[in-house]
Structures are given as structure tokens and as C-alpha cells.
Design a protein around this motif. Structure first.
Motif, short mmCIF file in Angstrom:
data_model
loop_
_atom_site.label_atom_id
_atom_site.label_comp_id
_atom_site.label_asym_id
_atom_site.label_seq_id
_atom_site.Cartn_x
_atom_site.Cartn_y
_atom_site.Cartn_z
N SER A 180 0.82 -1.21 0.00
CA SER A 180 0.00 0.00 0.00
C SER A 180 0.85 1.26 0.00
N LEU A 181 2.04 1.19 -0.56
CA LEU A 181 2.94 2.35 -0.56
C LEU A 181 2.41 3.49 -1.43
N SER A 182 1.54 3.20 -2.37
CA SER A 182 1.09 4.22 -3.31
C SER A 182 0.35 5.36 -2.63
N ARG A 183 -0.11 5.15 -1.40
CA ARG A 183 -0.84 6.23 -0.72
C ARG A 183 0.09 7.31 -0.17
N TYR A 184 1.40 7.07 -0.22
CA TYR A 184 2.37 8.05 0.27
C TYR A 184 2.90 8.88 -0.90
N PRO A 185 2.90 10.21 -0.78
CA PRO A 185 3.44 11.05 -1.87
C PRO A 185 4.95 10.96 -1.99
N ALA A 186 5.64 10.55 -0.92
CA ALA A 186 7.09 10.40 -0.96
C ALA A 186 7.51 9.40 0.12
N LEU A 187 8.62 8.71 -0.13
CA LEU A 187 9.17 7.75 0.83
C LEU A 187 10.62 8.10 1.13
N ILE A 188 11.00 7.91 2.39
CA ILE A 188 12.39 8.01 2.82
C ILE A 188 12.80 6.61 3.28
N ALA A 189 13.81 6.05 2.64
CA ALA A 189 14.24 4.68 2.93
C ALA A 189 15.72 4.70 3.30
N PRO A 190 16.03 4.84 4.59
CA PRO A 190 17.42 5.05 5.00
C PRO A 190 18.21 3.75 5.15
N MET A 191 19.37 3.70 4.48
CA MET A 191 20.38 2.66 4.69
C MET A 191 19.78 1.26 4.73
N LEU A 192 18.98 0.93 3.72
CA LEU A 192 18.30 -0.36 3.71
C LEU A 192 19.30 -1.51 3.50
N ARG A 193 19.00 -2.61 4.14
CA ARG A 193 19.79 -3.82 3.96
C ARG A 193 18.90 -5.03 4.23
N CYS A 194 19.31 -6.17 3.72
CA CYS A 194 18.60 -7.44 3.96
C CYS A 194 17.14 -7.37 3.52
N LEU A 195 16.87 -6.69 2.41
CA LEU A 195 15.51 -6.66 1.88
C LEU A 195 15.16 -8.01 1.24
N SER A 196 13.91 -8.39 1.35
CA SER A 196 13.44 -9.55 0.61
C SER A 196 13.18 -9.14 -0.84
N ASP A 197 13.09 -10.10 -1.72
CA ASP A 197 12.79 -9.80 -3.13
C ASP A 197 11.44 -9.09 -3.24
N GLU A 198 10.49 -9.47 -2.40
CA GLU A 198 9.16 -8.85 -2.45
C GLU A 198 9.22 -7.39 -2.03
N GLU A 199 9.97 -7.10 -0.97
CA GLU A 199 10.09 -5.72 -0.50
C GLU A 199 10.81 -4.86 -1.52
#
Length: 277
Positions: A18-37
Motif C-alpha cells: 500500500s505504498l502508493s498512498r504516500y506522496p514520498a518515501l524516505i528509505a534510510p540505509m536499507l539492507r537485507c531486503l526480501s525480493d518482495e520488499e
């Protein structure tokens, strides 16, 4: 974000669809994401979202959004973010001679696609810390300019990304927060909320189909007495009345397009206002 009264929330693992409801995202220093994420973030941008992200720990995300790879990391324990000529205003007027300092190394990007804008580059200290050769016994001053991108901007599908090699969002000094806000504004993000409240006041808003409830909280009491009244303007569509809860007292308001403007009373500790549709 709270000090600048920019409405924000936290999106967890269960909200990736449901990320589309946000006009902007801040994603700091991401690591270990799943393929889905990772796919959810790429889809969000491709569909028209704005994303600021930092770091190079998730090389697959960097490659998907920037079209290049992380080829390594600098060996220095201090690095600097040096704005490109003409971009100084984005970085609180720091410049290539006086760049923004960061602790830690930084990721090195490979060749960027031609459609990428480089806003800043990595600058290194004269020497590497804890080696016999040194330039200053008290600090690690900037001395070696590189061509390695430090902040880049790129269109991806209908959306846009800004990537930073270093976590601008992590630093507490005001100039870093101002830089982050200016980078968001560069992508066209504009806060729905504007207010004359001081920074020690926190405003949050919760919306449903019938109303928007604005909570106003005083975060400290460094001086006695109530804080003076201040303005609140919220972009929330058609509003028929504003009331102060729990009393239900009606509050005068004005409409300016889709913005509702009212004056919050002098604040002791906490107030709640309901903007009814």
C-alpha cells in the motif's frame, strides 16, 4: 520532519503493498531486503512515486533504481559530501571547498546512465585515519576530490529517486535536516501541513472519510506558561466545520482552495481539533 511540521508516518513490512498512498518515501540505509520488499519499492517509483534512499548495502536495489552497481567502498573512516557547482543551495550552502562531513566509509558507484543527474560527489580526507601519515592531529580535513557520485537524481518510469551515499537523514544538526527537506522538494514533494507553531510543538493528523483529526502536543516545558496561539493550514479537501475536542467548540476557519486554515489557541500541553467534511 516533526520539527519542521511535515506530516509523516512509518511504513512497516505489512504495508509494502500500500505504498502508493504516500506522496514520498524516505528509505534510510536499507539492507537485507526480501525480493518482495525490493520489488514493492521499485514498483512504487515506477508508478509515479518519489523515493529518497541512501547507502549501498542493498546492491540489488541500487542497481534496479540507478542502473549501475556498487563496485566497492571507500577505505576512509571519514568522508565528505561535496556539492556540484550550482547545487550548493540544496546543501544548505556547503560547497566543494567546505563539504558536509560524515563518519564512516561510502559506497562507490559504477558508471551511471546518461539520464542521471549528479548533485554531489565524494570528497576524501588527505589521509586515512590510524595510519602513520597524517595531515592534522585533531581532525580529518577534506583534501582529495573524487569523481565518485555522492548524491544523484534519476527518473525511473513515471517516478523519481534521489540516492545519497551517506545517510543525510541520520545526522541531528539542523543543516542536514534542511538538506534532506530541500532534496525532497527538488522531487516536487510539498507538505500538506503549514503552521506557525514553534519546533517544540508536534502536530499529527489522522484521516478518515468523515474528518481529519489534528493533534497538537507540546514536547517540552522549558519555560512556564502557555505557548502563544498559532496558525494551522492543512490541505485536506472540502471541510464544512472545525471543532475543538472534546468540548465540540466551533473554531473559525477559512478556505483557500483545498486548504483549511484556522488558528489554534494558546497551548498548555495538548489540544485536538477535528476538521469535519
Amino acid at each position: 520532519m516533526l520539527e519542521r511540521h511535515i506530516l509523516c508516518g512509518v511504513a512497516g513490512h505489512g504495508q509494502m503493498k500500500s505504498l502508493s498512498r504516500y506522496p514520498a518515501l524516505i528509505a534510510p540505509m536499507l539492507r537485507c531486503l526480501s525480493d518482495e520488499e525490493r520489488a514493492a519499492l521499485v514498483d512504487y517509483v515506477t508508478a509515479g512515486g518519489r523515493l529518497y534512499f541512501s547507502g549501498g548495502e542493498d546492491g540489488a536495489l541500487v542497481e534496479a533504481l540507478l542502473g549501475t552497481r556498487v563496485t566497492g567502498f571507500t577505505g576512509e573512516t571519514v568522508t565528505y559530501l561535496a556539492p556540484e557547482s550550482g547545487r550548493e543551495a540544496l546543501f544548505a550552502d556547503f560547497n566543494a571547498d567546505y563539504p558536509l562531513p560524515f563518519d564512516g566509509d561510502a559506497p562507490i558507484l559504477g558508471r551511471l546512465p546518461d539520464d542521471t543527474q549528479v548533485l554531489a560527489r565524494i570528497k576524501l580526507p588527505y589521509t586515512i585515519q590510524n595510519t602513520p601519515r597524517y595531515a592534522s592531529i585533531h581532525s580529518n580535513p577534506p583534501g582529495v576530490m573524487t569523481d565518485w557520485p555522492a548524491v544523484v537524481r534519476r527518473r525511473v518510469g513515471r517516478g523519481e529517486v534521489i540516492w545519497s551515499a551517506q545517510p543525510i537523514e541520520k545526522e541531528r544538526q539542523a543543516v542536514y535536516g534542511e538538506t534532506l527537506c530541500r532534496l525532497l522538494a527538488l522531487m516536487g514533494f510539498e507538505s500538506r501541513l503549514h503552521t506557525g507553531a514553534p519546533r517544540i510543538v508536534e502536530l499529527t493528523a489522522f484521516e478518515d472519510e468523515n474528518a481529519v483529526r489534528v493533534n497538537i502536543a507540546r514536547l517540552n516545558s522549558d519555560f512556564e506558561g502557555a505557548l502563544p496561539a498559532f496558525s494551522v493550514s492543512l490541505r485536506c479537501g472540502d471541510i464544512r466545520e472545525v471543532v475543538r475536542l472534546p468540548e465540540g467548540e466551533r473554531v473559525p476557519f477559512e478556505r483557500d482552495g483545498d486548504e483549511t486554515c484556522f488558528t489554534a489557541r494558546a497551548l498548555d500541553l495538548f489540544d485536538m481539533y477535528e476538521l469535519r467534511r
